[in-house]
Design an enzyme around this catalytic site. Structure first.
Site, PDB file in Angstrom:
ATOM      1  CG  HIS A 141      -1.895  -1.502   1.071  1.00 16.35           C
ATOM      2  ND1 HIS A 141      -2.859  -2.079   2.184  1.00 16.35           N
ATOM      3  CD2 HIS A 141      -2.814  -1.544   0.181  1.00 16.35           C
ATOM      4  CE1 HIS A 141      -3.488  -2.542   2.006  1.00 16.35           C
ATOM      5  NE2 HIS A 141      -3.781  -2.332   0.957  1.00 16.35           N
ATOM      6  CG  PHE A 315       6.792   0.136   7.251  1.00 15.96           C
ATOM      7  CD1 PHE A 315       7.833   0.271   6.371  1.00 15.96           C
ATOM      8  CD2 PHE A 315       5.677   1.761   7.637  1.00 15.96           C
ATOM      9  CE1 PHE A 315       8.427   1.228   6.534  1.00 15.96           C
ATOM     10  CE2 PHE A 315       6.806   2.079   7.240  1.00 15.96           C
ATOM     11  CZ  PHE A 315       8.010   2.306   7.076  1.00 15.96           C
ATOM     12  CG  HIS A 316       0.184  -2.364   4.990  1.00 13.84           C
ATOM     13  ND1 HIS A 316      -1.313  -1.981   4.705  1.00 13.84           N
ATOM     14  CD2 HIS A 316       0.915  -2.172   6.254  1.00 13.84           C
ATOM     15  CE1 HIS A 316      -1.639  -1.158   6.063  1.00 13.84           C
ATOM     16  NE2 HIS A 316      -0.121  -2.030   6.507  1.00 13.84           N
ATOM     17  N   PRO A 317       4.267  -4.823   3.213  1.00 13.43           N
ATOM     18  CG  PRO A 317       6.487  -5.873   3.558  1.00 13.43           C
ATOM     19  CD  PRO A 317       5.400  -4.507   4.339  1.00 13.43           C
TER      20      PRO A 317
END
Length: 386
Positions: A141, A315-317
């Protein structure tokens, strides 16, 4: 569902709903849930690991770096790790579980000779098991950080730039577990529609009473707030590929943000909606002025360009070891999280998501871990890799 139907259902559920900007659009208002307890981030380690640290069948090694899997033919027998300068092997009797995340898990697989043959060949790593999808399908995101100067109200920019303010924040946290130091990264959240044709909300806001030019920089000296908007369902895809055999080397992470034209259009819509929200009468007393990305960006093309300037990871990998059917050439794990074509190894983290969730990824990842734990327990009872 259409916005009006969504509003009607929200009203029936007791959620207050307000008309948006006299356009007939609607938004629901509810609490913004966070993983926090007594003013402290409540991580998965605190919630699940700390209570069982003393169990006799659990050994926790810290300061250990996972290198590669130990294979016996097509069966994984354990994991090689580096600890205190020594190479050690942790043997597994039933399953080896990879839970190193969307960056770490594909890296371990690739160093083990599991991945795209052409990539492994470039690094001189023998191909043990060809799986072209390892490291690909990276999604995240991208948050677009709009910053607005305000007047007549104090923000954390002023508090945090003052020695007295810092001292008071520290004291309030130490004595009462209250105040700014207990904040989650964002204090206000909002799910919205970028277009009335969307059936469910497709963009999300994270709003903070502070601002800075980019992560790592000091807070601005003037009062301001940040309204970050992200596309919940990006079409762009990136990859995570190791650079060499050394586990200490950081992999090459190529997120390819905004590489898909739909994502660039969605970015323009999100930034435009942010401006509409900030221009509403409720914020007029504070006379907001756009600082970032800047009022000079107006067309879709200009706003998409501006999105590249202010966009940062949230920080949503996810997605680099994605789940799929056995005959899917890009899939890495099956529906029971087993690495396709191998025995004795599962991946249990956010990397298995085929597509990113339409919201924050922490709780969905915990759900993946819970389901994975159930599979592992069932596997232990049968003593096989089913």
């Amino acid at each position: 569902m259409p916005l009006r139907q969504h509003a009607e259902e929200a009203t029936q559920a007791g959620i207050p709903v307000c008309d948006d900007f006299n356009t007939g659009d609607n938004f629901g208002v509810s609490r913004f849930e966070v993983n926090q307890k007594q003013g402290i981030r409540w991580s998965a380690a605190r919630g699940f690991l700390d209570p069982v640290r003393s169990r006799p069948n659990l050994t926790i090694l810290t300061g250990a770096l996972s290198d590669k899997l130990v294979l016996d033919g097509k069966r994984v027998a354990g994991l090689e790790i580096l600890r205190e300068g020594e190479r050690c092997v942790a043997h597994s009797r039933i399953d080896t579980i990879l839970a190193a995340g969307s960056i770490g898990s594909p890296s371990v697989l690739q160093r083990s000779g599991i991945g795209a043959p052409e990539h492994l060949a470039e690094l001189g790593i023998p191909v043990v098991h060809a799986l072209p999808g390892v490291g690909r399908n990276l999604q995240d995101h991208l948050q677009l950080r709009s910053v607005f100067r305000v007047q007549g109200i104090k923000t954390l920019n002023k508090t945090a730039n003052s020695l007295w303010g810092k001292a008071m924040m520290g004291l309030e946290f130490a004595l009462f577990r209250r105040g700014p130091l207990t904040m989650a990264p964002s204090q206000l959240g909002l799910f919205a529609y970028s277009d009335e044709r969307e059936q469910t909300p497709d963009i999300e806001y994270h709003v903070q009473p502070l601002s800075l030019d980019k992560f790592g920089d000091p807070l601005h000296s003037f009062p301001a707030f940040t309204a970050s908007v992200c596309d919940l369902r990006p079409q762009s895809r990136g990859e995570v590929m190791i650079r060499d055999r050394d586990p200490h080397s950081a992999p090459r992470i190529s997120p390819n943000y905004l590489s898909h034209p739909d994502d660039r259009l969605k970015a323009a819509k999100g930034l435009r909606l942010t401006r509409r929200i900030v221009a509403q009468p409720a914020l007029a007393p504070y006379r907001p002025i756009e600082h970032l990305p800047g009022p000079q960006f107006n067309t879709d093309e200009e706003l998409a360009f501006a999105a590249g300037n202010v966009g940062t990871t949230i920080f949503h990998p996810v997605g680099t070891c994605r789940m799929g059917k056995d005959d899917d050439v890009d899939a890495v794990v099956d529906s029971r999280l087993r690495v396709i074509g191998l025995q004795g190894v599962r991946v249990v983290d956010a990397s298995i998501m085929p597509t990113i969730t339409s919201g924050n990824t922490s709780s969905p990842t915990i759900m993946i871990a819970t389901k994975g734990a159930e599979m592992i327990r069932a596997n232990r009872k049968t003593n096989d890799s089913g």
